[in-house]
Design a protein around this motif. Sequence first.
Motif, PDB file in Angstrom:
ATOM      1  N   LYS A   7       1.033  -1.354   0.077  1.00 35.33           N
ATOM      2  CA  LYS A   7       0.010   0.038  -0.075  1.00 35.33           C
ATOM      3  C   LYS A   7       0.871   1.239   0.125  1.00 35.33           C
ATOM      4  O   LYS A   7       0.662   2.147  -0.700  1.00 35.33           O
ATOM      5  CB  LYS A   7      -0.904   0.126   1.290  1.00 35.33           C
ATOM      6  N   LYS A   8       1.879   1.313   0.864  1.00 31.22           N
ATOM      7  CA  LYS A   8       2.846   2.556   0.827  1.00 31.22           C
ATOM      8  C   LYS A   8       3.517   2.700  -0.506  1.00 31.22           C
ATOM      9  O   LYS A   8       3.654   3.700  -0.855  1.00 31.22           O
ATOM     10  CB  LYS A   8       3.923   2.184   1.905  1.00 31.22           C
ATOM     11  N   LYS A  11       1.040   4.088  -3.042  1.00 31.49           N
ATOM     12  CA  LYS A  11       0.942   5.710  -2.721  1.00 31.49           C
ATOM     13  C   LYS A  11       2.216   6.383  -3.117  1.00 31.49           C
ATOM     14  O   LYS A  11       1.972   7.448  -3.724  1.00 31.49           O
ATOM     15  CB  LYS A  11       0.415   5.790  -1.350  1.00 31.49           C
ATOM     16  N   GLU A  14       2.488   6.700  -7.230  1.00 23.24           N
ATOM     17  CA  GLU A  14       1.439   7.659  -7.275  1.00 23.24           C
ATOM     18  C   GLU A  14       1.883   9.162  -7.255  1.00 23.24           C
ATOM     19  O   GLU A  14       1.781   9.937  -7.873  1.00 23.24           O
ATOM     20  CB  GLU A  14       0.115   7.145  -6.735  1.00 23.24           C
ATOM     21  N   ILE A  30      -0.531  13.723  -1.152  1.00 24.83           N
ATOM     22  CA  ILE A  30      -0.141  12.182  -1.122  1.00 24.83           C
ATOM     23  C   ILE A  30       0.989  11.839  -0.087  1.00 24.83           C
ATOM     24  O   ILE A  30       0.998  10.943   0.688  1.00 24.83           O
ATOM     25  CB  ILE A  30      -0.134  11.683  -2.396  1.00 24.83           C
ATOM     26  N   GLU A  33       0.149  12.089   3.428  1.00 24.04           N
ATOM     27  CA  GLU A  33      -0.781  10.936   4.042  1.00 24.04           C
ATOM     28  C   GLU A  33       0.183   9.781   4.100  1.00 24.04           C
ATOM     29  O   GLU A  33      -0.055   9.112   5.358  1.00 24.04           O
ATOM     30  CB  GLU A  33      -1.661  10.422   2.737  1.00 24.04           C
ATOM     31  N   ILE A  34       1.310   9.538   3.438  1.00 18.48           N
ATOM     32  CA  ILE A  34       2.225   8.497   3.696  1.00 18.48           C
ATOM     33  C   ILE A  34       2.757   8.561   4.888  1.00 18.48           C
ATOM     34  O   ILE A  34       3.175   7.581   5.652  1.00 18.48           O
ATOM     35  CB  ILE A  34       3.239   8.392   2.523  1.00 18.48           C
TER      36      ILE A  34
END
Length: 70
Positions: A7-8, A11, A14, A30, A33-34
Amino acid sequence: IDEKILKKAEKYSEALKIYRKGNFKAAYAIFEEIVSEFGDRSSEVMRERCELMIKEPPTDWKGVWKMDSK
């Protein structure tokens, strides 16, 4: 592969694509968020770079960070 790591990585990938296109505000969000979710140091560095680019947008952005000093 651990689901959290995957998932990390997704992200981060992206955010990096968006960063390279010069959309620093979206990339910043983003990377933030990480950092919040995973405490990732490389995302902290990229978030800081985005912050600098938002404050002083480059005139000749080619998608690559250029270090002026060490």
